[in-house]
Scaffold this active site. Structure first.
Site, PDB file in Angstrom:
ATOM      1  N   CYS A  72       0.818  -1.174   0.050  1.00 50.28           N
ATOM      2  CA  CYS A  72      -0.010   0.080   0.075  1.00 50.28           C
ATOM      3  C   CYS A  72       0.936   1.282   0.048  1.00 50.28           C
ATOM      4  O   CYS A  72       2.021   1.255   0.059  1.00 50.28           O
ATOM      5  CB  CYS A  72      -1.051   0.190   1.359  1.00 50.28           C
ATOM      6  SG  CYS A  72       0.015   0.033   2.838  1.00 50.28           S
TER       7      CYS A  72
ATOM      8  N   CYS B  30       3.040   1.818   2.769  1.00 53.94           N
ATOM      9  CA  CYS B  30       4.356   1.002   2.827  1.00 53.94           C
ATOM     10  C   CYS B  30       5.232   1.594   2.194  1.00 53.94           C
ATOM     11  O   CYS B  30       6.674   1.844   2.698  1.00 53.94           O
ATOM     12  CB  CYS B  30       4.028  -0.392   2.141  1.00 53.94           C
ATOM     13  SG  CYS B  30       2.713  -1.474   2.857  1.00 53.94           S
TER      14      CYS B  30
ATOM     15  N   ASP C 278      18.449  16.776 -34.859  1.00 52.39           N
ATOM     16  CA  ASP C 278      19.424  16.636 -35.697  1.00 52.39           C
ATOM     17  C   ASP C 278      19.155  16.263 -37.386  1.00 52.39           C
ATOM     18  O   ASP C 278      18.254  15.737 -37.285  1.00 52.39           O
ATOM     19  CB  ASP C 278      20.316  15.631 -34.915  1.00 52.39           C
ATOM     20  CG  ASP C 278      21.828  15.355 -35.956  1.00 52.39           C
ATOM     21  OD1 ASP C 278      22.315  16.267 -36.461  1.00 52.39           O
ATOM     22  OD2 ASP C 278      21.635  14.106 -36.230  1.00 52.39           O
TER      23      ASP C 278
ATOM     24  N   ASP D 293      25.356  13.874 -30.479  1.00 49.21           N
ATOM     25  CA  ASP D 293      24.374  14.842 -29.980  1.00 49.21           C
ATOM     26  C   ASP D 293      24.134  14.666 -28.328  1.00 49.21           C
ATOM     27  O   ASP D 293      23.122  15.319 -27.957  1.00 49.21           O
ATOM     28  CB  ASP D 293      22.951  14.709 -30.587  1.00 49.21           C
ATOM     29  CG  ASP D 293      23.308  15.017 -32.230  1.00 49.21           C
ATOM     30  OD1 ASP D 293      23.902  15.918 -32.488  1.00 49.21           O
ATOM     31  OD2 ASP D 293      22.641  14.267 -33.031  1.00 49.21           O
TER      32      ASP D 293
END
Lengths: 758, 54
Positions: free
Chosen positions: A24, A27, A475, A658
């Site tokens: 949960c 937790c 590019d 790049d």
């Protein structure tokens, strides 16, 4: 001196742990809190859906992290390795220290007598092979004796077992109670409440010990209050509701089991693509081995219908291979000798012998799984809200339950049993679980769906960011174009200039050089001397007795007399002697993508290192802006300045030169030519431009799913809690077991809803 | 060994940072120096090395 100081720095940057026992939202908050409490931990993110914790540390030891999680009452999946190490007994201390200093090692104990080492490792950050390799680097030969499988599955099995107990005894309880045998009903309900429901009580106890509360606190309190009150009531001959207590647990378990099933199915999906067994040729004959024993250099035998176990090159045979896991393209590709194949792809028809070039963790699939796991642990912005709510959720609900009881009993004068039932229903109807699952489930599903179509999300948060991107910077060469330029036309001021240029260029491996050689031949190649290449500019050298320079017009101009034009200029003996223009065909899918992006109102910019007219030609063909003559740094600068103007920027490049611009952008997208995912810098790696469209769509889906899931979760609680408290009584009344059913369905709905594609 | 015309450092001719200007090859210690030179080669050739560009 504390132990921490004496030890070497254990983990440099980031560690991924698989945490067991969380179910949960609170937790995950508890685990994150425990991790953040460890000295040297800078950041800890815990993901409920994938059950993983991502910890950024500087100087903390893995062992401390694992212990912190275990102290908080949860467990970390570790693997126990047994190695036989050739060493002298007196080395054992050194080896122990050495092993404990390795990345991913939690604990090591070495038996000096036998030379056997038992090592507890985090299977998500290291492997037996890596450890053996590291030992070899320090001069110790080691051999793996056994390798136990990680104990991570079994969650589903545990739930199924509890579910079986809960339902058989739950129905019995129901029967006994309605046939007025309350004592027997109590006996029958005990296994449900105390065995099938044990995980909730343990969870509540764990939370209590950590001075916090969670969903288990609600469930455990609800069932225990119902059961204990009934037991007391039985003693004083009052009404009992053992059925409510046991059905509450039974219904909750249904939800949990479905949830566990969905999670298990999802996380197994990618793994299942790889076969577990493989046939290799050893000593001339075919033997079947476990897939993880396949080594580089092995010859794999693959028959039609089988999956290929590792990355390699076809050595013999021919067949149709379904590579959709890499490319996302459903059409099989014909492969014959010399063609590369990727592990996890499937041989549709034919027969192949594959020479293995990458095995184990270096394979595409292993890298893919690592990337997917990393992305799963992403934390979206919506999660902050969830965390804030989860922290106050349980105390608030308990308070409402108490108020409910007091109101019904004292203000409205209802008898105690009835008032208790209302209070118990409030506890049973509220659950922060769906809240906790809402974000991670949606991300998990999207990341997996993309991975199956060749889009690898390395940073899960990028999935959220990409939908807000308003400027796409591309590019040019190799990204929007095919990256294989051709000579379009040329001007020779002296005859034979191009042949000189081609001869010089034949010594370069640049794509432009190749285009020139393809067009003009390199007849004088043998007579080239003093060859010099200037990256990004051009080449120079002596061809026969002529001084030749070929390169960008600006470069040629600063070394020659005369006006340099075109995309590439040629200088012979100090004078501009000709130029040529190039064309690099635009990828067909680039046209489609750019049109799509523009129709979505996004701005598209081409950023290219080329400075000649061909860049403009591409921009004109696509109808977008262009920035020419940019170095990799200039591209990054462009991205930076766009962001400063307030834009959200994505940079799409081929991932090698790049990398800087991709890092600088809000979302870096690498267009991968190969299968070495780790090599690419982007947040997302796509195999082709179509992947970007998929990514955009999935990003929208994921963010919408998160919102819908949160709406479900909040909606559920805000409707159910007042109803359970009896606000609509007597018109609508929610008994505890139906409150529990409705509540457990909220998590199931969130999980299921995340997996629905639209 | 040759001298980087921008920062004055000695560099090996095997460096990837190099360019040609007026037919002569110049070598640099780093991309920073190379870029500075490209921006204004005349300045460095006329005035000599200026130290590492900021």
């Amino acid at each position: 001196m504390s132990e921490n100081e004496r030890r070497p720095l254990r983990i440099g940057k980031e560690e991924q742990l698989r945490v067991v026992g969380m179910h949960c939202a609170t937790c995950s908050t508890t685990v994150a809190k425990a991790l953040r409490g460890v000295k040297g931990v800078e950041e800890a993110e815990v993901n409920l859906a994938s059950g993983t914790a991502k910890v950024v540390v500087s100087g903390a030891r893995l062992r401390d992290l694992v212990e912190a999680v275990r102290r908080a009452g949860y467990d970390v999946v570790t693997e126990r390795l047994r190695l036989r190490i050739s060493m002298n007994p007196e080395d054992s201390r050194r080896v122990t220290e050495l092993l404990e200093g390795l990345d991913g090692v939690v604990k090591a104990s070495v038996n000096p007598g036998t030379g056997e080492a038992v090592i507890e490792v985090n299977p998500y950050s290291t492997s037996a092979e890596a450890i053996v390799e590291a030992l070899r680097g320090h001069g110790f030969r080691a051999q793996v004796i056994s390798k136990a499988a990680p104990a991570s599955a079994g969650e589903l099995r545990g739930y199924l077992r509890a579910l079986a107990v809960a339902w058989s005894f739950g129905l019995l309880t129901l029967y006994l109670q309605y046939t007025s045998r309350p004592l027997l009903a109590m006996v029958a309900s005990a296994p449900v409440v105390f065995y099938a429901g044990l995980r909730y009580h343990l969870g509540a106890y764990r939370a209590f010990r950590n001075r916090t509360t969670n969903m288990d606190t609600l469930v455990s309190t609800a069932t225990l209050v119902a059961w204990l009150y009934s037991a007391y009531s039985l003693a004083v001959h009052g009404p009992v509701f053992f059925d409510a207590a046991s059905l509450l647990i039974s219904f909750l378990l249904i939800g949990k089991t479905i949830e566990a099933y969905i999670k298990e199915r999802l996380s197994g999906e990618v793994v299942r693509l790889l076969p577990s067994r493989a046939r290799v040729i050893r000593d001339g004959s075919e033997v079947e081995v476990s897939a993880d024993e396949v080594k580089v250099g092995d010859l794999l035998v693959v028959r039609s219908g089988e999956s290929i176990a590792a990355d390699g090159v076809v050595d013999e045979g021919k067949g149709e291979v379904d590579e959709s896991i890499v490319t996302g393209e459903p059409m099989p590709v014909t492969k014959s000798k010399g063609d590369p194949v990727v592990g996890g792809s499937r041989l549709v028809s034919g027969f192949l012998k594959v020479y293995v070039t990458r095995s184990g963790e270096r394979t595409y699939m292993a890298q893919l799984m690592t990337a997917v796991r990393d992305a799963e642990a992403a934390r979206l912005r919506a999660q902050d809200l969830v965390d804030r709510v989860a922290a106050v959720f349980t105390p608030t609900i308990i308070a409402i339950a108490v108020v409910t009881f007091l109101a019904w009993h004292f203000a409205l004068g209802f008898p105690t049993p009835k008032a208790v039932l209302f209070a118990v229903a409030v506890l049973a109807s509220a659950c922060p679980c769906a809240l906790g699952l809402a974000t991670p489930m949606a991300v998990l599903v999207s990341v997996h769906r993309l991975a199956k179509r060749g889009v690898i999300v390395k940073d899960g948060e990028a999935l959220e960011r990409v939908k807000d991107v308003d400027v796409f910077v591309f590019d040019k060469t190799g990204t929007l174009t095919e990256g294989r330029p051709r000579v379009k036309d040329y001007v020779e001021l002296q005859p034979g200039v191009m042949e000189l240029a081609a001869s010089l260029e034949s010594l370069s491996s640049h794509p432009v050089a190749k285009a020139i050689v393809d067009r003009f031949g390199a007849r004088l190649r043998g007579s080239v001397k003093d060859f010099n290449e200037f990256p990004g500019d051009g080449v120079a050298g002596t061809v026969g007795d002529r001084q030749v320079i070929v390169g960008r017009p600006e470069f040629v101009a600063q070394n020659c007399e005369g006006q340099a034009k075109g995309d590439v200029a040629v200088c012979v003996d100090g004078r501009v002697a000709g130029w040529l223009s190039l064309e690099d065909p635009v990828r067909p899918e680039a046209l489609e993508l750019v049109a799509k992006l523009k129709s979505m109102g996004r701005r598209v910019i081409i950023a290219t290192g080329d400075s000649g007219p061909s860049a403009e030609a591409v921009a004109a063909a696509l109808g977008v802006e262009v920035r020419k003559g940019l170095s990799p740094d200039d591209k990054a600068e462009l991205v930076r300045s766009l962001r400063q103007e307030g834009h959200r920027v994505a940079f799409v490049g081929d991932g090698v030169n790049d990398a800087v611009a991709e890092k600088e952008a809000d979302v870096g997208i690498a267009l991968a030519g190969g299968t070495d995912i780790a090599k690419y810098a982007g947040d997302v790696v796509v195999m082709n431009l179509k992947g970007i469209e998929l990514l955009l769509r999935e990003s929208r889906i994921a963010t919408r799913k998160v919102k819908e899931n949160l709406a479900w979760a909040f909606g559920y609680n805000s409707v159910l809690v007042p109803v359970a408290a009896g606000l609509l009584y007597p018109a609508v009344y929610l008994s505890p077991q139906y409150a529990a059913l409705a509540m457990s369905m909220s998590s199931v709905i969130v999980s299921l809803w995340s997996t629905v594609p639209l | 060994m040759v001298v980087d015309p921008v920062c004055g450092m000695e560099v090996d001719e095997s460096t990837p940072y190099k360019t040609m200007y007026k037919g002569k090859v110049y070598y640099f210690c780093s991309e920073g120096c190379l870029k500075a030179f490209r921006r204004d080669p005349e300045k460095y050739l006329r005035e000599g090395p200026k130290g590492m560009p900021g």
